[in-house]
Scaffold this active site. Structure first.
Site: not given
Ligand code: NAP
Ligand code: SF4
Length: 675
Positions: A340, A215, A563, A253, A660, A338, A385, A167, A26, A165
């Site tokens: 996501q 379940r 920041r 949950h 992402d 993930c 991409a 519920y 499900s 879960e």
């Molecule tokens: P991000 O998520 O946009 O984070 C950038 C970080 O840098 C923020 O903490 C920001 O916080 C800081 N920042 C921005 N401009 C800055 C500056 N001029 N000086 C100092 N700090 C600055 O980017 P990312 O961490 O590089 O990740 C890239 C993308 O990959 C994101 O969209 C993220 O969601 C994705 N990603 C996702 C996952 C996940 O677990 N789902 C894991 C890895 C990456 P402040 O501006 O508050 O300082």
């Molecule tokens: Fe699996 Fe991520 Fe797709 Fe969800 S988005 S089905 S967790 S690969």
């Protein structure tokens, strides 16, 4: 001869037969609430056509108070029944079978009318549920039975009664949520009364020749959860009350133990299901973090279960069973767990889809139909991409050339796959590799594409990705400062005390990489269970170690900074952010928001706070790591524009903010579907 004889073996239920041992579990898609049943029907029918043994729908409420959110789909009227008929007809026409899940959310129902055995608020909802009185309990049971009868009328092959879960049904079973002193609470016999009454009345309402799955929460992972004796007793009583199959539920949950995230080892809870094997004579299904046919086959061959449930893998690839059966398992798009595009979307009220498969949930509008004219297509950049664009374009019949400056494909995915708990990204890169080969994409690795080289193509797609943002902190050119790229590539030593500038997704990833350096608990089940404090439910109620978890000591001493004054990690994934935050907290990582970066020197990182830049503070650090986000890499796009060559820009090269893999892959697929 197949590699998966157990997985592909039929399952005889007496009055009916399932063609194999694969349950598409499900998964609420939110399509249920759009009213577009044709689209929902297509979603399920594609999966039925490609061999899923039995499909279970997303949760359908038995009444309005039991809906997960106000307006959640139910089966209340003749019109609802007719709408669901569209779905069941489509699945049957495709050769499949489908059961409807009946889900009463109890105190998790997100609204003021929620009901529960006792008026105890859940930690994940702002609403205090109303305690059900005797008449209210009777109404809930009757509504389950009526809904099951309507499901049969709508053409379903069965129902799944959602008893896990956390519920409503689960809430009756444990003292954590049931403090009643009447015949519905107190002793286990009394606490079991509601679930069993639901099963008896559902069975009576649908007759004998109808699948009824229960379940069952086999390990609650909450305090005062069920004991193992209670689990076994419930399963036996459920069998007597009319269950055809027992399915596994893992964790409530509100549990603070991850159960399906990518950092959870594959099949991490199958051992719980195996404990129930032999205790009942009906088939038992196992579940959670099973994402490939090898694992599923092994579980069945080794007697962990009679059937395997996979939900998200069917979003990632509708043809999971077909490809496995045809010896094409390497072509199965892997679910990387993930959340996501699926669960994060579900909880945000968006249509569930899949990071790896943007068609999921969009089957009626995103099709990779053969192109009218075969074009030459150049794709520059083999990150997510570019890879997806190349594969979809080639699959549609275009002649695709993929240019990548590096010697290997993957782009940013190659960084993600190095993070402990993100090992599933290996499989995603491997899948892209297989699909490039299968679709005949001409790969030019280690080649920097020039404007001249691109001038002869019918279509040019620029997917050149991102480069790290320069945060411009005084002292950042010192020898103790590294970029996340250096750290994750593993080619520069990192000191013991670390300060990380930037607490976005990558800042968190780098922190996890450093505290667990060299360890991979997601690949070692015993280690992972000990870290999170999960024990055999025979030893402790709910499977929670009374002593808590035992995280390994951190390899580096890490401070994570940003920041913004908000809580670091607030913008991480809705259903996974808490896991990342908790993981780091348990490893002693300090998280500090609202800072100004003043300078870096040999002592570490100097920060101040607020607009007045007061409270000057030294964060002592041997190494400072820059994770300050990224900017688009558009040099090639600008050169093409200057040369007057038409082109498309996708992924991080298009927009770097909040990039992402989900957006990158989705954009690549959608563009390539139109060329
Ligand atoms: P991000 O998520 O946009 O984070 C950038 C970080 O840098 C923020 O903490 C920001 O916080 C800081 N920042 C921005 N401009 C800055 C500056 N001029 N000086 C100092 N700090 C600055 O980017 P990312 O961490 O590089 O990740 C890239 C993308 O990959 C994101 O969209 C993220 O969601 C994705 N990603 C996702 C996952 C996940 O677990 N789902 C894991 C890895 C990456 P402040 O501006 O508050 O300082
Ligand atoms: Fe699996 Fe991520 Fe797709 Fe969800 S988005 S089905 S967790 S690969």
């Amino acid at each position: 001869m197949t590699d998966y004889p157990h997985l592909l073996a039929p399952l005889d239920l007496g009055f009916t037969q399932l063609r194999n041992r694969v349950l598409m579990g499900s998964m609420h898609t939110n399509l249920e609430e759009t009213g577009d049943y044709r689209r929902l029907a297509r979603f399920y029918a594609e999966r039925a056509a490609a061999g899923a043994g039995l499909i279970v729908t997303g949760g359908i409420a038995p009444n309005r108070e039991g809906g997960v959110f106000p307006g959640a789909a139910g089966l209340y009227t003749a019109e609802d029944v007719a709408n669901h008929r569209t779905v069941t007809d489509a699945v049957h026409d495709a050769g499949g079978k489908i059961a409807m899940q009946i889900l009463h959310a109890g105190r998790y129902a997100y609204g003021p009318d929620c009901v529960a055995p006792s008026a105890i608020k859940s930690p994940i909802s702002p609403f205090v549920p109303k305690e059900l009185d005797e008449a209210g309990i009777e109404k809930q049971i009757a509504d389950f039975a009526t809904t099951a009868a309507r499901a049969r009328e709508a053409g379903y092959d069965g129902v799944e009664v959602m008893g896990s879960e956390g519920y409503l049904i689960n809430e009756f079973l444990v003292t954590h949520t049931n403090r009643r002193t009447d015949r519905w609470g107190g002793s286990y016999e009394n606490r079991m009364r509601f679930p069993l009454e639901v099963m008896r009345r559902v069975r009576a309402a649908v007759g004998d020749d109808f699948i009824v799955i229960y379940r069952l929460s086999m390990i609650d992972l909450v305090p005062d959860g069920s004991s193992w004796d209670e689990v076994v007793r419930l399963a036996r009583e459920m069998e007597k009350a009319g269950a055809t199959i027992i399915n596994t539920g893992i964790g409530w949950h509100e549990a603070r133990i991850p159960t399906i995230a990518t950092s959870v080892p594959r099949a991490a809870f199958a051992w719980v299901t195996r404990k129930l094997m032999g205790e009942v004579s009906v088939p038992v299904i196992t579940s959670n973090r099973i994402n490939n046919p090898e694992t599923a086959e092994r579980l069945l061959a080794e007697g962990y279960a009679d059937m395997v449930s996979m939900a998200r893998p069917f979003l990632a690839d509708p043809e999971f069973v077909k490809k496995a059966a045809e010896g094409r398992a390497r072509e199965i798009a892997p679910c990387i767990a993930c959340n996501q595009a699926c669960l994060d979307h579900t909880f945000q009220g968006k249509i569930s889809s899949c990071l790896v498969n943007p068609r999921a949930g969009y089957e009626t509008e995103l099709d990779y139909t053969p192109a009218d004219r075969r074009k030459t297509v150049a794709v520059v950049g083999a990150g997510p991409a570019g890879l997806m664009a190349a594969i979809v374009a080639a699959r549609r019949g275009h002649h695709v050339t993929l240019f990548e400056r590096d010697a290997a494909i993957g782009g940013q995915l190659n960084m993600a796959r190095r993070i402990p708990g993100k090992e599933e990204f290996d499989g995603l890169v491997a899948w892209f590799d297989v699909m490039l080969e299968r679709t005949g994409v001409d790969r030019r690795l280690g080649v920097t594409a020039t404007v001249e080289a691109l001038s002869g193509f019918d279509e040019v797609i620029v997917a050149t990705g991102v480069v790290p943002r320069d945060p411009g902190v005084p002292g950042q050119d010192g020898p103790n400062v590294l970029s996340y790229v250096d750290v994750l590539a593993g080619n520069r030593p990192v000191g013991h005390r670390v300060a990380i500038i930037g607490a976005g997704g990558i800042g968190f990833d780098v922190a996890e990489f450093l505290v667990d350096e060299g360890r991979h608990p997601a690949l070692d089940l015993e280690e992972w269970l000990a870290e999170w404090g999960v024990v055999d439910p025979e030893k402790a109620r709910g499977g929670l170690d009374p002593a808590g978890g035992h995280p390994a000591p951190p390899v580096h001493d890490v401070t994570l900074l940003q920041r913004k004054a908000e809580k670091p990690g607030r913008r991480l994934g809705k259903t996974t952010g808490w896991i990342h935050r908790l993981t780091l907290q348990r490893k002693g990582v300090r998280m500090i928001g609202g800072v100004n970066y003043e300078r870096i020197d040999a002592d570490g990182l100097h920060v101040s706070f607020g607009e007045t830049r007061d409270k000057p503070t030294l964060i002592p650090a041997d190494t400072v790591i820059l994770c300050a986000g990224q900017i688009s890499c558009r040099t090639l796009a600008d050169q093409l524009a200057a040369a007057g060559i038409a082109h498309h820009v996708i992924g991080g090269a298009d927009v770097a903010a909040e990039l992402d893999a989900k957006r990158a892959i989705g954009q690549g697929a959608r563009l390539a579907a139109t060329l």
